[in-house]
Design an enzyme around this catalytic site. Structure first.
Site, PDB file in Angstrom:
ATOM      1  N   ASP A  84       0.925  -0.938  -0.027  1.00 38.84           N
ATOM      2  CA  ASP A  84       0.025   0.244  -0.128  1.00 38.84           C
ATOM      3  C   ASP A  84       0.988   1.241  -0.077  1.00 38.84           C
ATOM      4  O   ASP A  84       2.164   1.072  -0.151  1.00 38.84           O
ATOM      5  CB  ASP A  84      -1.006  -0.113   1.189  1.00 38.84           C
ATOM      6  N   TYR A 302      -3.703  -9.692   2.527  1.00 42.69           N
ATOM      7  CA  TYR A 302      -3.654  -8.599   2.875  1.00 42.69           C
ATOM      8  C   TYR A 302      -4.985  -7.843   3.461  1.00 42.69           C
ATOM      9  O   TYR A 302      -5.863  -7.679   2.561  1.00 42.69           O
ATOM     10  CB  TYR A 302      -2.887  -7.351   2.157  1.00 42.69           C
ATOM     11  N   HIS A 348      -5.557  -4.173  -4.906  1.00 42.15           N
ATOM     12  CA  HIS A 348      -5.388  -5.303  -4.081  1.00 42.15           C
ATOM     13  C   HIS A 348      -6.716  -6.123  -4.237  1.00 42.15           C
ATOM     14  O   HIS A 348      -7.577  -5.902  -4.977  1.00 42.15           O
ATOM     15  CB  HIS A 348      -5.578  -4.771  -2.461  1.00 42.15           C
TER      16      HIS A 348
END
Length: 765
Positions: A84, A302, A348
């Site tokens: 990120d 994640y 993501h």
């Protein structure tokens, strides 16, 4: 043979990845950021295009030197912080300080800690994404500019120790606006009428209830008991029959797999976890859990994401699992795709299990209770998201009641919903955010009825109600509101909610967040003088601009320039116009009975009488701004100097201690725990020459037993029976650790919520 170096953020993650990559790799952890803006100065040169001044974070010097040494001895360095903006910035900072050639330095990214994902990342390295770095820098500097310019004004006009920020101030405003709605709300009385019916042809039939929905050709408007009783009187003994029976089927689709915000909300709704607790457990599941023979394994992808996207291989694995476990009817003919919300960063995946073939019950023995509950929630939600819809049938029965006067004035209604095919609900039923209607709550109560069938009206019952004010926010609903309005990012919700509580702007009562008087006063000042800072649209637009920086379509320095000029002008005007805010507390003066005010002096905050200077009564505050408790007897404890009993528990600069009322001597406050070394003395709280608290035996120097963390009386270590120590954390949940062996566990699981709160009070004085 030289080895490759992989640098990650977390030591736990490093351990898991090291097992995966093997002996040709060295895996080190940076333990988060290694550089940041300095703590004691703004660190931003606004005159030179907002040039930041980065420094090594205090206490990270040893980590930096260790990483530099490891990098010099490696043939290649892979930077592998989280995928990120923050992770990209950490990678960039590492690249700046490691001092090795760029051709030996590459960035790798993975969204789950599995063998396939890690090996694939190493095989496909990339360069650092400078646009992501710039977006993170812009956010960090923006928050620093707001914090360092606005917070001193709050210190000057309200009280010291306060802070303001783009996201936290908007969150406080949402809470304060809701509180004002509640305070302004005027409850209104209304009544409803319910009939109790039975099939006329079946005397033994079970009675059922229905709601009056039409009266004199329109919706009933019954504002008081008199109106309701009048309807009841007319309907008593009325003839009734089934006017209509309508049946419809509907498909109930599964929810998308979790993103960060929905995981936080469901963790609160279904498991009763705080947002902070949910994210801490999710972090553990992501970084890796030791599964015995398998070793450390990352169990989920994640957990900081706003994308519902699912990788094709994960969908294929889900398909095979569902077909094998539940059958063909539970898997849709077309793979499910879920649309991303506006502004989502779709790089993501969703939050999902790394391997659907690892069901929760199969690994339960390797997980703590809270880890198991959260993993099960994630596994069930993802599995259900790939399954067929549930089929529901709703049967709505309308009953006409004809009063004795002969007018068909009344219509009652009851709805019954039943599941025809369970579909995805066989695996998972989300915590009910959609509140059931009154009709649906009657499901199963009404028998099968035919149109025109005669019924017997047994009773007609009125029921009083009052309109309710809007509900206060919980952590879960506050996260939902922030997400819906585009405020902040997934990674900001937990720290934001923590910060507004730590600053005293908000108190938590059960699951409810209630703004304090301080929070309301600060919010009023910010709304009046800094409307943009606390405006939801302005804040959401700023997030959108940061997204544009990440895409490379906007310069980060221009974003800051556009914000900073108007902000400085507003700041100057506010400094001149803002009046000193007086915080009136609920405490009364012990001398004259007038309210005490929260004041600030050379030694910090204190309570002072509102009648000053006529009355100069003051009362000291603890470090977390609570009134210092009065001296009280310490039952059963005598002075070790003169023998007087009892001692007094009094409050000093470093918290509570014992003082003798006879001779004036003081002694450390006991924890009530017997010394495990000598079995004679008790463990007491002491303070070292360097000002650090520690805990030692009161028989010193005869016994030199020492602990550097607060001991807990009960329970003992489940592995060796020794004393457990309380380990508070600034980020993530507090832990307990054994004083003798390597046992550790989340504090809330071991000692419960009440003890966690008690320890927090002890730590804040």
């Amino acid at each position: 043979m030289s080895k490759s170096l992989v640098i990650v953020e977390s030591p736990a993650k490093a351990k898991t990845i090291s097992k995966i990559l093997g002996k040709n790799f060295v895996v080190k952890a940076s333990a988060g950021h290694i550089r940041d803006l300095p703590q004691k100065e703004m660190g931003v040169n606004v005159k030179n295009d907002f040039e930041p001044k980065y420094v090594i974070i205090p206490k990270k010097e040893e980590v930096v030197e260790e990483l530099k040494g490891a990098a010099r001895n490696a043939d290649r360095v892979y930077l592998a912080p989280d995928p990120d903006r923050e992770g990209e910035a950490i990678a960039w900072h590492l690249a700046q300080i490691l001092d090795i050639p760029g051709d030996r330095l590459q960035r790798i990214e993975f969204h789950e800690i599995t063998k396939q994902a890690i090996q694939n990342a190493v095989a496909h390295p990339r360069d650092i994404d400078i646009n992501r770095v710039d977006a993170q820098q812009a956010r960090r500097i923006l928050d620093r500019l707001v914090g360092y310019k606005l917070s001193p004004l709050l210190w000057k006009k309200v009280q010291r120790g306060l802070s303001a920020g783009r996201v936290q101030s908007v969150a406080v405003r949402l809470l304060c606006d809701r509180e004002k709605e509640i305070q302004a709300f005027v409850s209104e009385e209304y009544w409803t009428v319910h009939g109790r019916f039975r099939q006329s042809a079946q005397v033994e039939a079970t009675p059922f209830s229905a709601d009056l929905v039409r009266w004199s050709g329109k919706k009933p408007d019954l504002g008081n008991e008199t109106a309701a009783r009048a309807v009841v009187e007319v309907l008593t003994g009325a003839a009734s029959r089934v006017d209509s029976v309508k049946t419809r089927e509907r498909q109930k689709e599964p929810q998308p797999p979790f993103i960060t915000s929905t995981l936080q909300r469901e963790g609160a709704s279904a498991l009763g976890l705080t947002v902070k607790r949910t994210m801490a457990i999710a972090q553990q599941l992501y970084e890796g859990i030791d599964l015995g023979e398998e070793g450390p394994v990352g169990l989920i992808t994640y957990m900081r994401t706003d994308s519902t996207r699912v990788a094709e291989e994960a969908q294929e694995a889900a398909r095979e699992f569902i077909l094998a476990a539940y059958g063909k009817s539970y898997y849709p003919s077309r793979r499910r795709q879920y649309g991303a919300k506006k502004g989502a960063q779709d790089a993501h995946e969703c939050v999902r299990p790394t391997d659907i073939n690892r069901p929760p019950d199969a690994i339960k023995k390797s997980l703590t209770p809270d880890q198991f509950k959260l993993y099960r929630l994630i596994w069930q939600r993802f599995t259900a998201s790939q399954m067929t819809a549930a089929t529901l049938e709703t049967r709505t029965v309308e009953i006409a009641a004809t009063p004795t006067a002969g007018r068909p004035d009344a219509l009652f209604r009851v709805s019954v919903t039943r599941t025809i095919f369970d579909g995805y609900t066989r695996v998972y039923e989300e915590a009910r955010e959609e509140a059931a209607t009154g009709d649906e709550e009657a499901a199963g109560a009404a028998p099968v009825l035919e149109e025109g069938e005669a019924l017997t009206l047994l009773t007609v019952d009125p029921k009083q109600h009052f309109t309710q004010p809007p509900a206060r926010f919980s952590e879960a609903t506050l996260v939902k509101a922030l997400e819906e309005q585009g405020i902040g990012r997934p990674s900001t919700y937990a720290p934001t909610i923590g910060t507004i509580q730590e600053r005293g702007y908000v108190n938590k009562d059960g699951r409810t967040l209630i703004p304090t008087d301080l929070g309301m006063k600060v919010n009023d000042q910010l709304v009046q003088h800094f409307p943009n800072i606390v405006d939801t649209e302005f804040t959401a637009n700023m997030e959108a601009q940061l997204d544009e920086v990440e895409k490379g379509s906007q310069r980060w320095t221009q974003l800051l320039a556009d914000f900073y000029g108007p902000f400085v002008e507003t700041l100057k005007a506010a400094d001149e116009e803002m009046k000193r805010v007086v915080i009136v507390t609920d405490h009364l003066c012990e001398s004259c009975g007038r309210p005490l005010l929260n004041r600030y002096g050379r030694f910090g905050n204190f309570l002072g009488c509102s009648g000053y200077p006529e009355c100069d009564f003051t009362h000291q505050l603890t470090r977390d701004n609570k009134p210092v408790p009065k001296d009280r007897p310490a039952e059963g404890i005598s002075c070790n100097q003169c023998g007087h009993a009892p001692m007094l528990i009094t409050y000093g600069r470093y918290g509570e201690y014992l003082k003798c009322p006879a001779c004036g001597k003081s002694q450390p406050k006991s924890t009530g725990i017997t010394c495990p070394k000598c079995s004679k003395g008790q463990i007491v709280e002491r303070r070292s020459k360097m000002g650090k608290n520690f805990y030692g035996c009161d028989q010193y120097p005869d016994c030199d037993f020492v602990l550097w963390s607060r001991p807990i009386d009960k329970p003992a270590c489940p592995e060796c029976g020794s004393i457990l120590l309380y380990k508070p954390r600034k980020r993530g949940d507090d832990m307990v650790a054994c004083s003798a062996c390597k046992f550790t566990a989340p504090a809330q699981e071991m000692v419960g919520e009440e003890e966690v709160e008690r320890q927090a009070e002890l730590l804040t004085g």
